[in-house]
Design a protein around this motif. Structure first.
Motif, PDB file in Angstrom:
ATOM      1  N   LYS A   1       0.852  -1.191   0.000  1.00 50.38           N
ATOM      2  CA  LYS A   1       0.000   0.000   0.000  1.00 50.38           C
ATOM      3  C   LYS A   1       0.890   1.244   0.000  1.00 50.38           C
ATOM      4  CE  LYS A   1      -3.742  -2.439   0.388  1.00 50.38           C
ATOM      5  NZ  LYS A   1      -3.710  -3.383  -0.684  1.00 50.38           N
ATOM      6  N   PRO A   2       0.456   2.301  -0.676  1.00 47.34           N
ATOM      7  CA  PRO A   2       1.268   3.517  -0.691  1.00 47.34           C
ATOM      8  C   PRO A   2       1.356   4.148   0.700  1.00 47.34           C
ATOM      9  CG  PRO A   2      -0.857   3.904  -1.723  1.00 47.34           C
ATOM     10  CD  PRO A   2      -0.771   2.439  -1.444  1.00 47.34           C
ATOM     11  N   VAL A   3       2.480   4.800   0.961  1.00 43.22           N
ATOM     12  CA  VAL A   3       2.685   5.480   2.232  1.00 43.22           C
ATOM     13  C   VAL A   3       1.882   6.782   2.269  1.00 43.22           C
ATOM     14  CG1 VAL A   3       4.438   6.563   3.689  1.00 43.22           C
ATOM     15  CG2 VAL A   3       4.946   4.434   2.511  1.00 43.22           C
ATOM     16  N   VAL A   4       1.864   7.491   1.148  1.00 40.88           N
ATOM     17  CA  VAL A   4       1.091   8.716   1.006  1.00 40.88           C
ATOM     18  C   VAL A   4       0.223   8.547  -0.233  1.00 40.88           C
ATOM     19  CG1 VAL A   4       1.193  11.203   0.522  1.00 40.88           C
ATOM     20  CG2 VAL A   4       2.885  10.161   2.047  1.00 40.88           C
ATOM     21  N   TYR A   5      -1.030   8.947  -0.136  1.00 38.57           N
ATOM     22  CA  TYR A   5      -1.912   8.931  -1.298  1.00 38.57           C
ATOM     23  C   TYR A   5      -2.913  10.064  -1.135  1.00 38.57           C
ATOM     24  CZ  TYR A   5      -5.131   6.657   1.890  1.00 38.57           C
ATOM     25  OH  TYR A   5      -5.939   6.377   2.963  1.00 38.57           O
ATOM     26  N   TYR A   6      -3.424  10.538  -2.237  1.00 34.89           N
ATOM     27  CA  TYR A   6      -4.457  11.565  -2.168  1.00 34.89           C
ATOM     28  C   TYR A   6      -5.366  11.452  -3.376  1.00 34.89           C
ATOM     29  CZ  TYR A   6      -1.065  14.225  -5.045  1.00 34.89           C
ATOM     30  OH  TYR A   6      -0.171  14.623  -6.011  1.00 34.89           O
ATOM     31  N   ASP A   7      -6.622  11.865  -3.151  1.00 35.73           N
ATOM     32  CA  ASP A   7      -7.631  11.834  -4.206  1.00 35.73           C
ATOM     33  C   ASP A   7      -7.402  12.963  -5.199  1.00 35.73           C
ATOM     34  OD1 ASP A   7      -8.927   9.684  -3.000  1.00 35.73           O
ATOM     35  OD2 ASP A   7     -10.257  10.980  -1.846  1.00 35.73           O
ATOM     36  N   HIS A   8      -7.785  12.728  -6.434  1.00 34.48           N
ATOM     37  CA  HIS A   8      -7.704  13.793  -7.435  1.00 34.48           C
ATOM     38  C   HIS A   8      -8.622  14.947  -7.059  1.00 34.48           C
ATOM     39  CE1 HIS A   8      -5.990  11.304 -11.024  1.00 34.48           C
ATOM     40  NE2 HIS A   8      -5.207  11.301  -9.964  1.00 34.48           N
ATOM     41  N   GLN A   9      -9.802  14.641  -6.586  1.00 40.01           N
ATOM     42  CA  GLN A   9     -10.761  15.686  -6.250  1.00 40.01           C
ATOM     43  C   GLN A   9     -10.676  15.997  -4.763  1.00 40.01           C
ATOM     44  OE1 GLN A   9     -12.717  17.107  -8.798  1.00 40.01           O
ATOM     45  NE2 GLN A   9     -12.823  18.650  -7.210  1.00 40.01           N
ATOM     46  N   SER A  10     -10.491  17.281  -4.429  1.00 36.40           N
ATOM     47  CA  SER A  10     -10.531  17.732  -3.042  1.00 36.40           C
ATOM     48  C   SER A  10     -11.467  18.930  -2.968  1.00 36.40           C
ATOM     49  CB  SER A  10      -9.127  18.107  -2.551  1.00 36.40           C
ATOM     50  OG  SER A  10      -8.717  19.344  -3.102  1.00 36.40           O
ATOM     51  N   GLU A  11     -11.655  19.463  -1.764  1.00 41.88           N
ATOM     52  CA  GLU A  11     -12.542  20.620  -1.610  1.00 41.88           C
ATOM     53  C   GLU A  11     -12.011  21.835  -2.354  1.00 41.88           C
ATOM     54  OE1 GLU A  11     -13.786  21.629   2.336  1.00 41.88           O
ATOM     55  OE2 GLU A  11     -13.979  19.523   2.886  1.00 41.88           O
ATOM     56  N   ASP A  12     -10.700  22.025  -2.307  1.00 44.61           N
ATOM     57  CA  ASP A  12     -10.100  23.245  -2.850  1.00 44.61           C
ATOM     58  C   ASP A  12      -9.456  23.086  -4.222  1.00 44.61           C
ATOM     59  OD1 ASP A  12     -10.778  24.600  -0.471  1.00 44.61           O
ATOM     60  OD2 ASP A  12      -8.962  23.838   0.498  1.00 44.61           O
ATOM     61  N   TYR A  13      -9.015  21.882  -4.569  1.00 49.91           N
ATOM     62  CA  TYR A  13      -8.214  21.698  -5.775  1.00 49.91           C
ATOM     63  C   TYR A  13      -8.620  20.442  -6.520  1.00 49.91           C
ATOM     64  CZ  TYR A  13      -4.896  24.825  -3.417  1.00 49.91           C
ATOM     65  OH  TYR A  13      -4.307  25.875  -2.777  1.00 49.91           O
ATOM     66  N   PHE A  14      -8.308  20.444  -7.806  1.00 51.44           N
ATOM     67  CA  PHE A  14      -8.269  19.198  -8.550  1.00 51.44           C
ATOM     68  C   PHE A  14      -6.796  18.846  -8.654  1.00 51.44           C
ATOM     69  CE2 PHE A  14      -7.730  16.641 -12.352  1.00 51.44           C
ATOM     70  CZ  PHE A  14      -8.604  15.611 -12.063  1.00 51.44           C
ATOM     71  N   ARG A  15      -6.440  17.648  -8.227  1.00 54.03           N
ATOM     72  CA  ARG A  15      -5.046  17.223  -8.220  1.00 54.03           C
ATOM     73  C   ARG A  15      -4.868  16.061  -9.183  1.00 54.03           C
ATOM     74  NH1 ARG A  15      -5.734  17.385  -1.910  1.00 54.03           N
ATOM     75  NH2 ARG A  15      -4.643  19.305  -1.426  1.00 54.03           N
ATOM     76  N   ALA A  16      -3.713  16.044  -9.829  1.00 58.93           N
ATOM     77  CA  ALA A  16      -3.356  14.911 -10.680  1.00 58.93           C
ATOM     78  C   ALA A  16      -1.894  15.042 -11.069  1.00 58.93           C
ATOM     79  CB  ALA A  16      -4.230  14.863 -11.924  1.00 58.93           C
ATOM     80  N   ALA A  17      -1.213  13.944 -11.171  1.00 58.90           N
ATOM     81  CA  ALA A  17       0.174  13.853 -11.617  1.00 58.90           C
ATOM     82  C   ALA A  17       1.162  14.266 -10.521  1.00 58.90           C
ATOM     83  CB  ALA A  17       0.417  14.639 -12.898  1.00 58.90           C
ATOM     84  N   ILE A  18       1.420  13.339  -9.617  1.00 59.26           N
ATOM     85  CA  ILE A  18       2.406  13.542  -8.565  1.00 59.26           C
ATOM     86  C   ILE A  18       3.797  13.630  -9.186  1.00 59.26           C
ATOM     87  CG2 ILE A  18       2.590  11.059  -8.097  1.00 59.26           C
ATOM     88  CD1 ILE A  18       3.057  11.738  -5.151  1.00 59.26           C
ATOM     89  N   ILE A  19       4.564  14.628  -8.771  1.00 59.29           N
ATOM     90  CA  ILE A  19       5.904  14.872  -9.295  1.00 59.29           C
ATOM     91  C   ILE A  19       6.908  14.548  -8.193  1.00 59.29           C
ATOM     92  CG2 ILE A  19       7.479  16.585 -10.292  1.00 59.29           C
ATOM     93  CD1 ILE A  19       4.925  16.073 -11.943  1.00 59.29           C
TER      94      ILE A  19
END
Length: 181
Positions: free
Chosen positions: A100-118
């Motif tokens: 399982k990943p140590v850190v993960y986050y959803d693309h959709q959040s309250e404030d941002y759309f996230r995608a593509a971890i660098i």
């Protein structure tokens, strides 16, 4: 063409089940593997290279069965796990053996759309406020994160409101404390 199976398993395969790792990074025997998600989650995997050198067992990160922590319930109808002369469906193996990943986050959040971890780097300068933290970013949301992997603490590093560019790469500035490129 030969009718005999001359395949020999590779002993130097470190990991599999990755979708799109964007800048893996090694630091003091730890491998940081940010993996870009498909539709739902981004993930950061952290594994010990010392463990790998001892066991020689590759790490399984689970793609496409898992995306971050989400079980996509992909059925591998034609892929079998072979033990001896018997083939077994691989799904239960993937569910049981995936890290399982140590850190993960959803693309959709309250404030941002996230995608593509660098992927980034660990700050090794003891004078830095972020000493020992792994710095990484999100391409779409333009967020920078600091992850204290020894204490499992994630914080966001604010950017100036005037920041207009997208983050495609991160490197530690070796000449200026608390500064990244």
């Amino acid at each position: 063409i030969s009718s005999t199976n001359t395949y020999k398993p590779r002993k130097n395969l470190l990991a599999y089940g990755l979708r799109n790792p964007w800048k893996t990074y090694e630091y003091e025997g730890i491998l940081f593997v940010p993996d870009v998600g498909f539709k739902l989650q981004e993930e950061l995997n952290i594994v010990s290279l010392d463990d790998f050198s001892t066991t020689k067992e590759p790490y399984l990160f689970g793609w496409p069965h898992f995306e971050g922590t989400i079980n996509n319930e992909v059925e591998f109808n034609e892929v079998l796990l072979w033990e001896g002369n018997t083939g077994y469906k691989i799904n239960s193996y993937i569910e049981k053996e995936s890290i399982k990943p140590v850190v993960y986050y959803d693309h959709q959040s309250e404030d941002y759309f996230r995608a593509a971890i660098i992927g980034g780097e660990v700050i090794s300068n003891p004078s830095s406020n972020y000493f020992g933290n792994y710095i990484f970013a999100d391409y779409i949301s333009k967020e920078i994160f600091s992850y204290d992997y020894k204490n499992n603490l994630l914080t966001q590093i604010p950017l100036p409101d005037s920041f207009q560019s997208y983050i495609t790469s991160i490197a530690i500035n070796p000449t200026k404390v608390n500064s990244i490129f």
